[in-house]
Design a protein around this motif. Structure first.
Motif, PDB file in Angstrom:
ATOM      1  N   HIS A 183      73.616-134.613 115.081  1.00  0.00           N
ATOM      2  CA  HIS A 183      75.603-134.175 115.717  1.00  0.00           C
ATOM      3  C   HIS A 183      75.965-136.439 117.042  1.00  0.00           C
ATOM      4  O   HIS A 183      76.769-136.666 116.919  1.00  0.00           O
ATOM      5  CB  HIS A 183      76.191-133.442 116.919  1.00  0.00           C
ATOM      6  CG  HIS A 183      76.191-132.822 116.174  1.00  0.00           C
ATOM      7  ND1 HIS A 183      75.047-131.623 115.298  1.00  0.00           N
ATOM      8  CD2 HIS A 183      77.615-131.642 115.915  1.00  0.00           C
ATOM      9  CE1 HIS A 183      75.861-130.244 114.502  1.00  0.00           C
ATOM     10  NE2 HIS A 183      77.131-130.596 115.405  1.00  0.00           N
ATOM     11  N   GLN A 221      73.932-120.830 123.246  1.00  0.00           N
ATOM     12  CA  GLN A 221      74.646-121.733 123.874  1.00  0.00           C
ATOM     13  C   GLN A 221      74.598-123.741 123.204  1.00  0.00           C
ATOM     14  O   GLN A 221      74.272-124.638 122.605  1.00  0.00           O
ATOM     15  CB  GLN A 221      73.510-122.406 125.608  1.00  0.00           C
ATOM     16  CG  GLN A 221      73.907-121.493 126.522  1.00  0.00           C
ATOM     17  CD  GLN A 221      73.478-122.076 127.898  1.00  0.00           C
ATOM     18  OE1 GLN A 221      74.150-123.142 128.415  1.00  0.00           O
ATOM     19  NE2 GLN A 221      72.968-121.443 128.836  1.00  0.00           N
ATOM     20  N   ARG A 222      73.844-122.785 121.360  1.00  0.00           N
ATOM     21  CA  ARG A 222      73.959-124.482 120.315  1.00  0.00           C
ATOM     22  C   ARG A 222      75.193-124.952 120.599  1.00  0.00           C
ATOM     23  O   ARG A 222      75.863-125.520 120.477  1.00  0.00           O
ATOM     24  CB  ARG A 222      73.410-123.116 119.144  1.00  0.00           C
ATOM     25  CG  ARG A 222      73.391-123.899 118.145  1.00  0.00           C
ATOM     26  CD  ARG A 222      73.341-123.113 116.581  1.00  0.00           C
ATOM     27  NE  ARG A 222      71.405-123.654 116.755  1.00  0.00           N
ATOM     28  CZ  ARG A 222      71.689-124.960 116.011  1.00  0.00           C
ATOM     29  NH1 ARG A 222      71.962-125.618 115.892  1.00  0.00           N
ATOM     30  NH2 ARG A 222      70.039-124.791 116.241  1.00  0.00           N
ATOM     31  N   ASP A 223      75.982-123.694 120.185  1.00  0.00           N
ATOM     32  CA  ASP A 223      77.029-124.522 120.202  1.00  0.00           C
ATOM     33  C   ASP A 223      78.074-125.590 121.498  1.00  0.00           C
ATOM     34  O   ASP A 223      78.396-126.433 121.200  1.00  0.00           O
ATOM     35  CB  ASP A 223      78.984-123.689 119.562  1.00  0.00           C
ATOM     36  CG  ASP A 223      78.934-122.393 118.741  1.00  0.00           C
ATOM     37  OD1 ASP A 223      77.521-123.119 117.628  1.00  0.00           O
ATOM     38  OD2 ASP A 223      78.385-121.498 118.832  1.00  0.00           O
ATOM     39  N   MET A 226      75.722-128.561 120.930  1.00  0.00           N
ATOM     40  CA  MET A 226      76.262-129.283 119.944  1.00  0.00           C
ATOM     41  C   MET A 226      77.557-130.367 120.152  1.00  0.00           C
ATOM     42  O   MET A 226      78.151-131.613 120.245  1.00  0.00           O
ATOM     43  CB  MET A 226      76.609-128.536 118.691  1.00  0.00           C
ATOM     44  CG  MET A 226      75.032-127.967 117.806  1.00  0.00           C
ATOM     45  SD  MET A 226      74.218-128.666 117.748  1.00  0.00           S
ATOM     46  CE  MET A 226      72.973-129.014 119.119  1.00  0.00           C
ATOM     47  N   ALA A 227      78.542-129.361 121.178  1.00  0.00           N
ATOM     48  CA  ALA A 227      79.582-130.201 121.342  1.00  0.00           C
ATOM     49  C   ALA A 227      79.729-131.025 122.031  1.00  0.00           C
ATOM     50  O   ALA A 227      79.969-132.258 122.643  1.00  0.00           O
ATOM     51  CB  ALA A 227      80.502-129.087 122.086  1.00  0.00           C
TER      52      ALA A 227
END
Length: 258
Positions: A183, A221-223, A226-227
């Motif tokens: 990302h 807390q993956r999202d 990634m953000a």
């Protein structure tokens, strides 16, 4: 041709109803007649290639008279030939060791190429191979941990995998880190109109990311991670922690306050 019941019993009688491999005896163990050299490797059904071994079958003992002559014993050369065939069909430790070294450099090269359109030079690949081999032979790291180190070093386009030694990550943590790098890299390249981050910038980002994935919940807390990685890439920043903190402040307390 299948071993006859009569011959099976004679082999069991010859071997005193005891496994020739471990010594287990009837009736405490179920016994079978086994080929010393497997039929698939050319073994025959002659007595000198048959031996009593632990199994579920003890059929045929009623097919022979108690006073019958004992059949020929197993030829010791047959045992030696079986051992030689086994060694010939199984890789030795040196072959396994070299194969693992090749695996590590393949992971390193794949990770390098994924982060850059330019392949590593022969000199860089040789140095990385040397360093990875030293780690593999001189440490007690698991194969998964060494693969992780090779991946991180390749991603950072580094020929010094020892820089990336750290606590062994779980599958979820490793996946989180790999996706976060992707990302960040893609956002950086898009914001820079095709200009990629340097090897040093990538290494710096990976260092901070590695410390981060050890602290956060890799699933819950993956999202957010990634953000934060994408936001850092958009701003061409090598610090993901700074952007994760900013996103948490923007999100505020979970559930809000009354």
């Amino acid at each position: 041709m299948a071993v006859s019941k009569r011959l099976r019993y004679e082999i069991l009688r010859r071997d005193n109803h005891a496994c020739r491999y471990c010594g287990a005896t009837a009736p405490g163990a179920k016994l079978n007649v086994d080929h010393v050299i497997p039929q698939a490797l050319g073994g025959n059904d002659k007595p000198d290639n048959l031996v009593t071994s632990c199994a579920d079958c003890n059929a045929g003992k009623t097919s022979s008279m108690p006073g019958a002559m004992v059949v020929a014993d197993v030829d010791q050369d047959t045992f030696r030939r079986a051992a030689e065939l086994k060694r010939a069909t199984q890789p030795d430790q040196e072959t396994v060791r070299i194969a693992f070294h090749v695996h590590l450099i393949a992971v390193w090269t794949w990770a390098w190429n994924k982060r850059s359109h330019n392949e590593p030079t022969k000199e860089q690949e040789a140095e990385a191979f040397k360093q990875l081999a030293i780690l593999a032979d001189g440490s007690d790291f698991t194969s998964d941990h060494l693969t992780q180190i090779a991946f991180e070093a390749g991603s950072a386009r580094s020929t010094e995998p020892a820089r990336f030694i750290g606590p062994n990550l779980s599958d979820d943590q490793f996946s989180l880190g790999a996706d976060a790098v992707s990302h960040w890299w893609e956002a950086w390249e898009k914001a820079s109109q095709g200009v990629k981050p340097s090897a040093d910038q990538t290494a710096e980002f990976c260092d901070g990311l590695h410390a981060l994935v050890l602290l956060v919940d890799a699933v819950d807390q993956r999202d957010m991670v990634m953000a934060a990685a994408a936001r850092a890439g958009q701003q061409r920043d090598t610090s993901i922690i700074r952007h994760l903190s900013a996103l948490r402040e923007m999100a505020g307390p979970v559930g809000g306050e009354d």
